[in-house]
Write an enzyme that holds these catalytic residues in place. Structure first.
Site, PDB file in Angstrom:
ATOM      1  N   GLU A  73      63.851   3.519  82.330  1.00 48.93           N
ATOM      2  CA  GLU A  73      64.467   4.540  83.004  1.00 48.93           C
ATOM      3  C   GLU A  73      64.937   4.486  84.154  1.00 48.93           C
ATOM      4  O   GLU A  73      64.181   3.918  85.082  1.00 48.93           O
ATOM      5  CB  GLU A  73      63.498   5.866  82.903  1.00 48.93           C
ATOM      6  CG  GLU A  73      63.141   6.687  81.634  1.00 48.93           C
ATOM      7  CD  GLU A  73      63.867   7.375  81.101  1.00 48.93           C
ATOM      8  OE1 GLU A  73      65.098   7.630  81.584  1.00 48.93           O
ATOM      9  OE2 GLU A  73      63.900   8.248  80.038  1.00 48.93           O
ATOM     10  N   THR A  93      67.173   9.187  84.102  1.00 47.41           N
ATOM     11  CA  THR A  93      66.048  10.294  83.970  1.00 47.41           C
ATOM     12  C   THR A  93      66.947  11.759  84.015  1.00 47.41           C
ATOM     13  O   THR A  93      66.284  12.624  83.269  1.00 47.41           O
ATOM     14  CB  THR A  93      65.267  10.287  85.272  1.00 47.41           C
ATOM     15  OG1 THR A  93      66.029  10.410  86.291  1.00 47.41           O
ATOM     16  CG2 THR A  93      64.439   9.018  85.083  1.00 47.41           C
ATOM     17  N   HIS A 131      68.004   3.897  80.061  1.00 52.26           N
ATOM     18  CA  HIS A 131      68.304   5.325  80.070  1.00 52.26           C
ATOM     19  C   HIS A 131      68.434   5.647  81.512  1.00 52.26           C
ATOM     20  O   HIS A 131      68.323   4.913  82.633  1.00 52.26           O
ATOM     21  CB  HIS A 131      67.064   6.098  79.809  1.00 52.26           C
ATOM     22  CG  HIS A 131      66.423   5.582  78.570  1.00 52.26           C
ATOM     23  ND1 HIS A 131      66.335   6.632  77.357  1.00 52.26           N
ATOM     24  CD2 HIS A 131      65.555   4.566  78.140  1.00 52.26           C
ATOM     25  CE1 HIS A 131      65.708   6.006  76.329  1.00 52.26           C
ATOM     26  NE2 HIS A 131      65.232   4.687  76.991  1.00 52.26           N
TER      27      HIS A 131
END
Length: 234
Positions: A92, A29, A27
């Site tokens: 993340e 953030t 991912h």
């Protein structure tokens, strides 16, 4: 302390896993700073978390133990798995994302990510095809980590599938319906077809993301399926 992890800042946002670990989901953030991201990922009211956050300076922060189910993927699907959170480790990357000024990922960050993913993949015997983007598992909702994420760097170390270089057939699908079925066979949720095509392009042909099913994306998908059927894509 894991030598690949610089510090722990544990989040209360986790549950017990219901599935064995078989995936890594990457991912960004979409926040302005690592401090702000950590505050959100450890806020019990936010109800989100991940196993790791990697700052743009390369600092790796553990937020949830790998044995636990972090809340990073949301409503998601990959290769028959609907509880992606239970089956995955979520990482993340601190980054402003598309909303706050999309840019290339910091070199220090990728240098910290590669050994972390390597250790996870080795420990849990995760196939390369299951090291994926958030946008792969939630194409209708997410675009992270986006078209500038250097998948080729991970592929160089056999940590994810590489983009096919040789395309054996130019246009193997007779119509869009057959292409969507092939996308589903590869692993994607095709409920929102155009968004899924965009997610596929973001991962496999990032230089042009338009949601259109053209000959190049057809050929790339067909090659990925050919390689998988030949056992070349574990």
């Amino acid at each position: 302390m894991d030598e690949l992890v610089h510090r722990d800042q544990l989040s209360p946002n986790w549950e017990e896993r219901a599935l064995p670990i078989s995936m890594v989901v990457i991912h960004y953030t979409e926040m302005e700073s690592a401090e702000a991201s950590i505050a959100r990922l450890t806020d019990p009211d936010a109800k989100v978390s991940a196993h790791y956050l990697i700052g743009e300076d390369g600092e790796v922060v553990r937020l949830v133990p790998e044995s636990k189910r972090a809340w990073h993927a949301g409503a998601s699907y990959w290769r028959g798995i609907r509880d992606v959170n239970s089956a995955s480790i979520g990482i993340e990357l601190q980054h402003p994302g598309h909303e706050l000024g999309y840019r290339e990922f910091a070199e220090e960050q990728i240098e910290a990510l590669v050994p972390l993913v390597h250790r996870i993949v080795q420990q849990y015997k995760i196939p390369r095809a299951n090291v994926v983007a958030h946008s792969d598992v939630a194409p209708a909702r997410k675009t992270d980590p986006g078209e500038l994420f250097p998948w080729d760097r991970l592929a160089e170390y056999h940590l994810c599938l590489p983009r096919p270089e040789k395309l054996e057939l130019g246009d193997p699908f007779p119509n869009d319906g057959s292409f969507y079925l092939a996308l589903e066979r590869f692993g994607y949720d095709i409920t929102e077809g155009r968004k899924t095509v965009e997610a596929f392009q973001r991962r496999w042909r990032p230089e042009r993301i338009d949601g259109e099913i053209d000959g190049e994306v057809r050929a790339i998908l067909f090659q990925l399926l050919l390689d998988r059927d030949r056992g070349l894509s574990r």
